[in-house]
Design a protein around this motif. Structure first.
Motif, PDB file in Angstrom:
ATOM      1  N   SER A 122       0.808  -1.220   0.000  1.00  0.00           N
ATOM      2  CA  SER A 122       0.000   0.000   0.000  1.00  0.00           C
ATOM      3  C   SER A 122       0.841   1.269   0.000  1.00  0.00           C
ATOM      4  N   VAL A 123       1.918   1.289   0.770  1.00  0.00           N
ATOM      5  CA  VAL A 123       2.762   2.484   0.796  1.00  0.00           C
ATOM      6  C   VAL A 123       3.322   2.757  -0.592  1.00  0.00           C
ATOM      7  N   THR A 124       3.924   1.736  -1.195  1.00  0.00           N
ATOM      8  CA  THR A 124       4.532   1.899  -2.518  1.00  0.00           C
ATOM      9  C   THR A 124       3.503   2.346  -3.549  1.00  0.00           C
ATOM     10  N   TRP A 144       2.162   5.986  -2.740  1.00  0.00           N
ATOM     11  CA  TRP A 144       3.235   6.941  -2.996  1.00  0.00           C
ATOM     12  C   TRP A 144       3.418   7.147  -4.507  1.00  0.00           C
ATOM     13  N   ALA A 183       8.688  -0.212   5.692  1.00  0.00           N
ATOM     14  CA  ALA A 183       7.745   0.775   5.165  1.00  0.00           C
ATOM     15  C   ALA A 183       6.796   1.281   6.240  1.00  0.00           C
ATOM     16  N   ARG A 184       6.301   0.359   7.093  1.00  0.00           N
ATOM     17  CA  ARG A 184       5.309   0.763   8.090  1.00  0.00           C
ATOM     18  C   ARG A 184       5.528   0.051   9.412  1.00  0.00           C
ATOM     19  N   ASP A 226      -1.031   3.465  11.800  1.00  0.00           N
ATOM     20  CA  ASP A 226       0.159   3.202  11.005  1.00  0.00           C
ATOM     21  C   ASP A 226       1.186   4.315  11.186  1.00  0.00           C
ATOM     22  N   PRO A 264       4.336   5.196   9.031  1.00  0.00           N
ATOM     23  CA  PRO A 264       5.172   4.904   7.857  1.00  0.00           C
ATOM     24  C   PRO A 264       6.447   5.729   7.854  1.00  0.00           C
ATOM     25  N   PRO A 316       7.465  10.302   3.628  1.00  0.00           N
ATOM     26  CA  PRO A 316       7.615  10.257   2.174  1.00  0.00           C
ATOM     27  C   PRO A 316       8.434  11.419   1.646  1.00  0.00           C
ATOM     28  N   LEU A 319      -0.347   6.988   5.610  1.00  0.00           N
ATOM     29  CA  LEU A 319       0.631   6.519   4.633  1.00  0.00           C
ATOM     30  C   LEU A 319       1.590   7.638   4.225  1.00  0.00           C
TER      31      LEU A 319
END
Length: 378
Positions: A80-82, A85, A186-187, A209, A211, A214, A234
């Motif tokens: 989800s992060v990738t 982002w 990532a998280r 979360d 993360p 970014p 995120l």
């Protein structure tokens, strides 16, 4: 009335194996929405059909309006992060680290030193199975349960009667400080739970979360974004309004109605139940029912759109519940655009989930040079 962009992310709703699926341990047979459709012998999804979502996912159901296609993720990941982002212009060229054998001893030792207590677990596990396995030991000792998954996550589970939620969040902040490159997970995720014994332990709705921060992205450029669900977390909250954290698709939909009634220029919402409740549990029937529930929401959302609104519906990765794995799947993601006067069109396959942000920026009149503007791609 000023223009507004609304992006809805259907978490885990992939549209067919990506060309590089094998590099991520997936077969060319993964195809989340199409396989769910087939496993359920079809579904009642009139609104998703109308906007081309089903057609984008390879299902023989013709669209009626809007534009649709598939986006191919360019980043090195299927989480989800990738995914989120990349939508906002960040390409992750080096995959976030994962820990199939648990975290290094020095990481756990430093975490235990900083929080002042031992931990249990330290292995990949299902979030429900780990509670049944170690929940009683946690109740007796107070030791936090640390575990991971196939994703790049450091999860900390504590019973809410044993470790107050504020203390659990403090532990997560400490873990986040420790987990730097090359262990830049990532998280970090707080996983509070309740219950008295195995079989009765269950997660509460107060997940949070933490993360990685970014890099600069489109959210920073727009600012004051109305994020719903996990979205704000995120991105570390940067660039988002402060709103109540909703925890399920029904809650997200209620908050979305509030957002649509607000003066927000950009609304960014994640519907995670497809992935969290059904994809990771290999439950295509539940996944199908969740899609039908969302289709009902979509009918109401379409009726609420204003003449200057652009609605984009997409996904962040796949999570095929008919596949043997319970992990995410490396897939194309569907993308559907709905706006007043937008001519029907099949966009085909477009490289880069960055196209989501590029299209949002174009619609809002922002200068942004990352990704393909789908409104002008043909």
């Amino acid at each position: 009335m000023a223009r507004r962009a609304i992006v809805l992310v259907l978490d885990g709703c992939g549209a067919g194996a990506a060309p590089d699926a094998a590099d991520f341990g997936d077969s060319q047979g993964v195809s989340t929405i199409k396989n769910v459709w087939n496993a359920c012998n079809g579904l009642n999804l009139p609104n998703l059909r109308k906007i081309g979502f089903l057609e984008a996912c390879g299902i023989d159901q013709q669209s009626e309006f809007g534009q649709f296609g598939r986006l191919q993720e360019l980043s090195k990941g299927k989480d989800s992060v990738t995914g989120h982002w990349e939508m906002m212009g960040i390409l992750t060229k080096t995959p976030f680290p994962t820990y199939p054998n648990g975290f290094p001893a020095e990481i756990i030792a430093e975490f235990e030193r900083r929080i002042g207590t031992k931990t249990v677990g330290n292995k990949p596990a299902s979030g429900t199975a780990i509670l049944d396995e170690l929940g009683e030991e946690h109740l007796k000792t107070g030791f936090p349960i640390v575990y991971t998954s196939a994703d790049s996550v450091y999860q900390i589970a504590c019973h809410e009667s044993v470790v107050p939620i504020e203390k659990l969040h403090e532990m997560c902040v400490i873990a986040r400080e420790i987990l730097v490159a090359p262990n830049h997970v990532a998280r970090v995720i707080a996983r509070p739970f309740e219950g008295d014994k195995p079989g009765e332990f269950k997660r509460t709705v107060r997940r949070k979360d933490f993360p990685l921060a970014p890099p600069h992205n489109l959210v920073d450029e727009i600012g004051n974004v109305f994020g719903i669900g996990v979205i704000s977390e995120l991105f570390g909250g940067r660039g988002f309004r402060e709103v109540h954290r909703t925890q399920s698709n029904p809650e997200h939909f209620e908050m979305l109605k509030t957002a649509i009634a607000s003066d927000a220029e950009f609304i960014f919402c994640n519907f995670e139940d497809f992935d969290m409740l059904y994809g990771h549990r290999n439950d295509p029937a539940g996944f199908g029912k969740c899609l039908e529930q969302f289709d009902g929401y979509l009918g109401q959302i379409l009726a609420m759109l204003q003449p200057e609104d652009l609605l984009i519906i997409t996904a962040d990765h796949g999570n095929d519940p008919t596949d043997a794995s319970t992990d995410h799947s490396r897939e194309y993601v569907p993308v559907c655009l709905v706006a007043n006067g937008l001519p029907p069109r099949n966009l085909g396959d477009v490289p880069g989930m960055t196209a989501v942000g590029a299209t949002v920026a174009s619609w809002l009149g922002k200068t942004w040079n990352v990704g393909t503007d789908l409104l002008e791609s043909h």
